[in-house]
Design a protein around this motif. Sequence first.
Motif, PDB file in Angstrom:
ATOM      1  N   SER A 124      54.657  69.927  41.246  1.00 42.70           N
ATOM      2  CA  SER A 124      53.764  70.593  40.683  1.00 42.70           C
ATOM      3  C   SER A 124      54.488  71.358  39.591  1.00 42.70           C
ATOM      4  O   SER A 124      55.522  71.702  39.816  1.00 42.70           O
ATOM      5  N   VAL A 131      52.266  65.882  41.248  1.00 43.10           N
ATOM      6  CA  VAL A 131      51.039  65.984  41.897  1.00 43.10           C
ATOM      7  C   VAL A 131      49.812  65.566  41.259  1.00 43.10           C
ATOM      8  O   VAL A 131      48.680  65.118  41.773  1.00 43.10           O
ATOM      9  N   VAL A 180      49.392  73.506  46.947  1.00 44.07           N
ATOM     10  CA  VAL A 180      50.758  73.578  46.362  1.00 44.07           C
ATOM     11  C   VAL A 180      51.177  74.804  46.786  1.00 44.07           C
ATOM     12  O   VAL A 180      50.882  75.995  46.438  1.00 44.07           O
ATOM     13  N   ALA A 211      52.145  69.885  47.950  1.00 45.38           N
ATOM     14  CA  ALA A 211      52.984  69.812  46.798  1.00 45.38           C
ATOM     15  C   ALA A 211      53.659  71.229  46.914  1.00 45.38           C
ATOM     16  O   ALA A 211      53.307  72.077  47.299  1.00 45.38           O
TER      17      ALA A 211
END
Length: 279
Positions: free
Chosen positions: A247, A275, A191, A219
Amino acid sequence: MGAHKPVDLHMHSTASDGQLTPEALVDRVVAAGVELMALTDHDTLEGVSAAQAHAAASGIRCLSGIELSARWARGVVHIVGLNFDAQQPDLVTGVAQQLAARRQRAQRIGERLERAGCEGVLARVLDAAGANGAPGRAHFARDLVANGVVTDFRSAFSKYLKRGRPGYCAVEWATMEEVVAWIHAAGGKAVFAHPLRYGLSSGALRAVIQRFVDCGGDAIEVVSGGSHRNDIESAAALARRFNLVASVGSDFHDPAFQWSDVGRLGTLPKDLAPVWVHL
Ligand code: AMP
Ligand code: MN
Ligand code: MN
Ligand code: MN
């Protein structure tokens, strides 16, 4: 998607620069009504198993997590890893290397601050971070406040700890390619953390996110602690542009920082894929 169970996938404990132990953090997360969390300490996995055990005993789910410092052509960004095998050798070795770099940097920051007149700062910071800890700039910032060198936490960064100031020290963090590869080797999701916090121009931000996508990144954090509606929209636009899933995470460190309390998060725009749905 719309309404979802309260989720918070970015927070810190005393295993790095947070103020609560992993157990006390989980208690706070439970009290906030969050049902899915991840402990994402800086460059360490030290608190993860304790947080997961305490979360399980408290009836909530805690994903394995980490926030890795990563180098790219023009600076440093933070990549959060989620839901990986915390024993996977590439990840474990990579994290050990990052933690060693972090500890060496603490020595150098301490030496610089002592030369700038902050006597005894290094020993106090290493003590506060703990023998198995991940000493960071936040530890130095707290010490500078506690000793009256600066009046508040933010000034510690602006006067001493940010780039160009007397206590700043560059670190050879792993590259973004490397950290994403470790997370993937361990079966996790990568992420791109708090995109609006790097002070990058929109062109530079798009360049680093393109690089993240080229590394296979999964993400982007769309909702962060203290995000206003327009911050969420800007981050959501990046998620759409780069076709990344979204996220959300408070980036909680300290109960005194009320704008980033656990579970205190704005709403994810409902066209974005979260996510966590496949985790
Ligand atoms: P480090 O990874 O040790 O270089 O420190 C990064 C951490 O320092 C971030 O995760 C924040 O906790 C904190 N931090 C960095 N910049 C600032 C700032 N300008 N004001 C307050 N905290 C900051
Ligand atoms: Mn931090
Ligand atoms: Mn960060
Ligand atoms: Mn963080």
